[in-house]
Design a protein around this motif. Structure first.
Motif, PDB file in Angstrom:
ATOM      1  N   PRO A   1       0.805  -1.203  -0.040  1.00  0.00           N
ATOM      2  CA  PRO A   1       0.070  -0.023  -0.038  1.00  0.00           C
ATOM      3  C   PRO A   1       0.853   1.242   0.407  1.00  0.00           C
ATOM      4  N   SER A   2       0.250   2.256  -0.319  1.00  0.00           N
ATOM      5  CA  SER A   2       0.847   3.739  -0.147  1.00  0.00           C
ATOM      6  C   SER A   2       1.373   3.872   1.055  1.00  0.00           C
ATOM      7  N   LYS A   3       2.122   4.985   1.089  1.00  0.00           N
ATOM      8  CA  LYS A   3       2.778   5.701   2.387  1.00  0.00           C
ATOM      9  C   LYS A   3       1.440   6.444   3.047  1.00  0.00           C
ATOM     10  N   GLU A   4       0.560   6.871   2.335  1.00  0.00           N
ATOM     11  CA  GLU A   4      -0.939   7.474   3.054  1.00  0.00           C
ATOM     12  C   GLU A   4      -1.694   6.454   3.523  1.00  0.00           C
ATOM     13  N   ARG A   5      -1.760   5.211   3.116  1.00  0.00           N
ATOM     14  CA  ARG A   5      -2.679   4.052   3.537  1.00  0.00           C
ATOM     15  C   ARG A   5      -2.009   3.520   4.745  1.00  0.00           C
ATOM     16  N   VAL A   6      -0.523   3.392   4.754  1.00  0.00           N
ATOM     17  CA  VAL A   6      -0.050   3.091   5.926  1.00  0.00           C
ATOM     18  C   VAL A   6      -0.313   3.849   7.281  1.00  0.00           C
TER      19      VAL A   6
ATOM     20  N   ASP B   1      -3.978   5.573  14.852  1.00  0.00           N
ATOM     21  CA  ASP B   1      -4.353   5.440  16.053  1.00  0.00           C
ATOM     22  C   ASP B   1      -3.671   4.235  16.794  1.00  0.00           C
ATOM     23  N   LEU B   2      -3.166   3.215  16.241  1.00  0.00           N
ATOM     24  CA  LEU B   2      -2.630   2.013  16.725  1.00  0.00           C
ATOM     25  C   LEU B   2      -1.494   2.620  17.533  1.00  0.00           C
ATOM     26  N   VAL B   3      -0.452   3.343  16.707  1.00  0.00           N
ATOM     27  CA  VAL B   3       0.760   3.661  17.234  1.00  0.00           C
ATOM     28  C   VAL B   3       0.517   4.929  18.437  1.00  0.00           C
ATOM     29  N   HIS B   4      -0.481   5.688  18.217  1.00  0.00           N
ATOM     30  CA  HIS B   4      -0.798   6.570  19.254  1.00  0.00           C
ATOM     31  C   HIS B   4      -1.532   5.853  20.494  1.00  0.00           C
ATOM     32  N   ASP B   5      -2.270   4.810  20.370  1.00  0.00           N
ATOM     33  CA  ASP B   5      -2.906   4.093  21.538  1.00  0.00           C
ATOM     34  C   ASP B   5      -1.589   3.250  22.112  1.00  0.00           C
ATOM     35  N   ARG B   6      -0.551   3.057  21.783  1.00  0.00           N
ATOM     36  CA  ARG B   6       0.532   2.524  22.545  1.00  0.00           C
ATOM     37  C   ARG B   6       1.380   3.465  23.034  1.00  0.00           C
ATOM     38  N   GLY B   7       1.135   4.906  22.669  1.00  0.00           N
ATOM     39  CA  GLY B   7       1.882   5.832  23.441  1.00  0.00           C
ATOM     40  C   GLY B   7       3.056   6.521  22.566  1.00  0.00           C
ATOM     41  N   PHE B   8       3.000   6.026  21.503  1.00  0.00           N
ATOM     42  CA  PHE B   8       4.269   6.597  20.606  1.00  0.00           C
ATOM     43  C   PHE B   8       3.807   7.636  19.473  1.00  0.00           C
ATOM     44  N   ASP B   9       4.638   8.396  18.779  1.00  0.00           N
ATOM     45  CA  ASP B   9       4.362   9.485  17.810  1.00  0.00           C
ATOM     46  C   ASP B   9       4.738   8.808  16.536  1.00  0.00           C
ATOM     47  N   LEU B  10       3.788   8.602  15.465  1.00  0.00           N
ATOM     48  CA  LEU B  10       4.508   8.087  14.076  1.00  0.00           C
ATOM     49  C   LEU B  10       4.922   9.344  13.494  1.00  0.00           C
ATOM     50  N   GLU B  11       6.601   9.247  13.249  1.00  0.00           N
ATOM     51  CA  GLU B  11       7.173  10.298  13.012  1.00  0.00           C
ATOM     52  C   GLU B  11       7.361   9.986  11.496  1.00  0.00           C
TER      53      GLU B  11
ATOM     54  N   ASP C   1      -5.631  -5.187   1.593  1.00  0.00           N
ATOM     55  CA  ASP C   1      -4.942  -4.555   0.344  1.00  0.00           C
ATOM     56  C   ASP C   1      -3.494  -4.523   0.329  1.00  0.00           C
ATOM     57  N   PHE C   2      -2.917  -5.463   1.127  1.00  0.00           N
ATOM     58  CA  PHE C   2      -1.328  -5.491   1.270  1.00  0.00           C
ATOM     59  C   PHE C   2      -1.021  -6.853   0.198  1.00  0.00           C
ATOM     60  N   GLY C   3      -1.997  -7.382  -0.352  1.00  0.00           N
ATOM     61  CA  GLY C   3      -1.532  -8.443  -1.219  1.00  0.00           C
ATOM     62  C   GLY C   3      -1.000  -9.561  -0.635  1.00  0.00           C
ATOM     63  N   GLU C   4      -0.435 -10.324  -1.560  1.00  0.00           N
ATOM     64  CA  GLU C   4       0.253 -11.453  -1.392  1.00  0.00           C
ATOM     65  C   GLU C   4       1.633 -11.444  -1.252  1.00  0.00           C
ATOM     66  N   VAL C   5       2.421 -10.072  -1.821  1.00  0.00           N
ATOM     67  CA  VAL C   5       3.706  -9.870  -2.322  1.00  0.00           C
ATOM     68  C   VAL C   5       4.514  -9.826  -0.752  1.00  0.00           C
ATOM     69  N   PRO C   6       5.600 -10.563  -0.555  1.00  0.00           N
ATOM     70  CA  PRO C   6       6.194 -10.373   0.729  1.00  0.00           C
ATOM     71  C   PRO C   6       7.065  -8.942   0.896  1.00  0.00           C
ATOM     72  N   TYR C   7       6.984  -8.579   2.042  1.00  0.00           N
ATOM     73  CA  TYR C   7       7.668  -7.307   2.205  1.00  0.00           C
ATOM     74  C   TYR C   7       8.604  -7.704   3.693  1.00  0.00           C
TER      75      TYR C   7
ATOM     76  N   ASP D   1       2.252  -5.962  17.078  1.00  0.00           N
ATOM     77  CA  ASP D   1       1.064  -5.045  16.870  1.00  0.00           C
ATOM     78  C   ASP D   1       0.763  -4.736  15.445  1.00  0.00           C
ATOM     79  N   ILE D   2       2.024  -3.899  14.699  1.00  0.00           N
ATOM     80  CA  ILE D   2       1.947  -3.406  13.483  1.00  0.00           C
ATOM     81  C   ILE D   2       1.699  -4.480  12.372  1.00  0.00           C
ATOM     82  N   SER D   3       2.512  -5.637  12.625  1.00  0.00           N
ATOM     83  CA  SER D   3       2.439  -6.531  11.697  1.00  0.00           C
ATOM     84  C   SER D   3       1.012  -7.286  11.956  1.00  0.00           C
ATOM     85  N   GLU D   4       0.469  -7.421  13.040  1.00  0.00           N
ATOM     86  CA  GLU D   4      -1.091  -8.090  12.995  1.00  0.00           C
ATOM     87  C   GLU D   4      -1.879  -7.046  12.466  1.00  0.00           C
ATOM     88  N   ALA D   5      -1.678  -5.647  12.405  1.00  0.00           N
ATOM     89  CA  ALA D   5      -2.654  -4.630  11.644  1.00  0.00           C
ATOM     90  C   ALA D   5      -2.557  -5.023  10.087  1.00  0.00           C
ATOM     91  N   PHE D   6      -1.312  -5.197   9.762  1.00  0.00           N
ATOM     92  CA  PHE D   6      -1.127  -5.377   8.276  1.00  0.00           C
ATOM     93  C   PHE D   6      -1.699  -6.616   7.796  1.00  0.00           C
TER      94      PHE D   6
END
Length: 191
Positions: A4-9, A15-25, A69-75, A59-64
């Motif tokens: 997915p695009s940067k915007e989609r990520v 929200d997930l990152v913020h809820d864990r107490g972090f800033d998404l930089e 829309d991430f498809g089957e291509v490895p990343y 947590d991020i991996s589980e969200a992905f």
């Protein structure tokens, strides 16, 4: 769509990152043939220790994995913190850099200074001018670029005091005397 695009990520993780107490930089999505990379940079007020990133990465991996829309291509998923060379662009960056030495560039000058107290869009900078310790308040909006500098020795106590004191979790200045609280005898006592 393989990755997915940067915007989609950003939309998926904000929200997930913020809820864990972090800033998404920052988020970077790099397509590299059959294998892509998603790089996520996070930070937080109290800093990040080595134990917090693996949990956030899971947590991020589980969200992905939960979206289609991430498809089957490895990343490759990379979670990191900002490096020392990251420019100070947000007020939170300046607040987190308090007490640190920076190289600051304004429209008409460049100089090294220590970050002092942040106050509603302005910051106090402490620097040496003709051998004398001085401070100056500048508007953050006037900064063209500011980057934390690597220091190999601790700052002097006077410099840190002028910068607003020692920030929790940072080393004490080089020339502070050990402070000893001495109780004085109460009036009328036999001590």
């Amino acid at each position: 769509m393989p990755v997915p695009s940067k915007e989609r990520v950003i939309a998926l993780l904000s929200d997930l990152v913020h809820d864990r107490g972090f800033d998404l930089e920052d988020v970077s999505v790099v397509s590299a043939g059959k294998h892509s990379a998603v790089r996520i940079m996070v930070d937080r007020e109290e800093g990040i220790d080595l134990d917090t990133l693996p949990a956030l990465s899971r947590d991020i991996s589980e969200a992905f994995d939960a979206v289609s829309d991430f498809g089957e291509v490895p990343y490759t998923l990379e979670i990191s913190t900002p490096g020392i060379d990251r420019p100070l662009t947000e007020e939170r960056h300046w607040r987190r850099a308090r007490g640190r030495k920076i190289r600051v560039e304004l429209a008409d000058e460049k100089f090294d200074a220590r970050v002092g107290v942040l106050d509603e869009g302005s910051v106090t900078l402490v620097f040496h001018s003709k051998g004398v310790l001085a401070s100056r308040v500048i508007d953050i909006a006037d900064v063209v670029k500011a980057v934390v500098q690597v220091e190999f020795s601790r700052p002097k106590a006077e410099e840190m005091e002028l910068a607003g004191g020692v920030v929790g979790g940072r080393p004490a200045p080089a020339d502070t005397d050990e402070i000893v609280n001495v109780e004085s005898p109460e009036e009328g006592s036999d001590k």
